[in-house]
Design a protein around this motif. Structure first.
Motif, PDB file in Angstrom:
ATOM      1  N   GLY A 117    -112.477  66.451 -62.262  1.00 41.21           N
ATOM      2  CA  GLY A 117    -114.239  66.951 -61.516  1.00 41.21           C
ATOM      3  C   GLY A 117    -114.511  68.673 -60.978  1.00 41.21           C
ATOM      4  N   LEU A 118    -114.005  68.767 -59.825  1.00 35.86           N
ATOM      5  CA  LEU A 118    -114.403  70.018 -59.126  1.00 35.86           C
ATOM      6  C   LEU A 118    -114.097  70.833 -60.007  1.00 35.86           C
ATOM      7  N   ALA A 119    -112.904  71.743 -60.416  1.00 36.52           N
ATOM      8  CA  ALA A 119    -112.470  72.041 -61.171  1.00 36.52           C
ATOM      9  C   ALA A 119    -112.791  72.778 -62.276  1.00 36.52           C
ATOM     10  N   ALA A 120    -112.926  71.476 -63.156  1.00 38.83           N
ATOM     11  CA  ALA A 120    -113.529  71.315 -64.610  1.00 38.83           C
ATOM     12  C   ALA A 120    -115.318  71.843 -63.995  1.00 38.83           C
ATOM     13  N   LYS A 121    -115.752  72.167 -63.124  1.00 37.43           N
ATOM     14  CA  LYS A 121    -116.825  72.524 -62.856  1.00 37.43           C
ATOM     15  C   LYS A 121    -116.680  73.913 -62.371  1.00 37.43           C
ATOM     16  N   VAL A 122    -115.990  74.564 -62.022  1.00 36.81           N
ATOM     17  CA  VAL A 122    -115.482  75.892 -61.374  1.00 36.81           C
ATOM     18  C   VAL A 122    -115.413  76.689 -62.830  1.00 36.81           C
ATOM     19  N   VAL A 123    -114.142  76.250 -64.225  1.00 30.32           N
ATOM     20  CA  VAL A 123    -114.228  76.405 -65.249  1.00 30.32           C
ATOM     21  C   VAL A 123    -115.324  76.669 -66.295  1.00 30.32           C
ATOM     22  N   SER A 124    -116.306  76.059 -65.813  1.00 29.79           N
ATOM     23  CA  SER A 124    -117.407  75.460 -67.131  1.00 29.79           C
ATOM     24  C   SER A 124    -118.948  76.473 -66.498  1.00 29.79           C
TER      25      SER A 124
END
Length: 115
Positions: A25-32
């Motif tokens: 979830g945090l990695a996805a937030k970094v990307v998006s």
């Protein structure tokens, strides 16, 4: 404090983040939200809504690290912006992790060990 390689950038993610998020979830937030690569070796720091919990996402050669810290009293000092990212130095990250306001160095909480 963790030893970070030279050239590592530390990004404080403005606003608050759902602290139920884990690695993905945090990695996805970094990307998006930040348009950054979570596997870049840079450090990304997120704060929960109540302000007493932070999570740190950091990629090393050995894998992805997720660190969490909760203050028993007080809150982590955070920028007022709701969106975006703020660059920190390693010294500022150390102060943040200790619960010290980087703009007015003063402890917001402390731990007392009785031996």
């Amino acid at each position: 404090m963790m030893g970070l390689p030279a050239g590592t950038r530390i990004w404080l993610v403005a606003g608050h983040t759902d602290m139920q998020n884990g690695f993905q979830g945090l990695a996805a937030k970094v990307v998006s939200a930040l348009q950054e690569n979570p596997l870049s070796g840079h450090v990304f720091v997120f704060r929960g809504k109540r302000g007493n919990l932070i999570k740190v996402l950091w990629s090393t050669d050995g894998g992805l690290c997720l660190l969490a810290k909760r203050l028993e009293r007080g809150r982590f000092v955070w920028p007022l912006a709701q969106d975006g990212k703020v660059f920190l130095t390693q010294a500022q990250l150390s102060m943040l992790l200790e619960g010290i306001n980087r703009k007015q160095p003063e402890r917001t909480s402390f731990n007392l060990a009785i031996l």
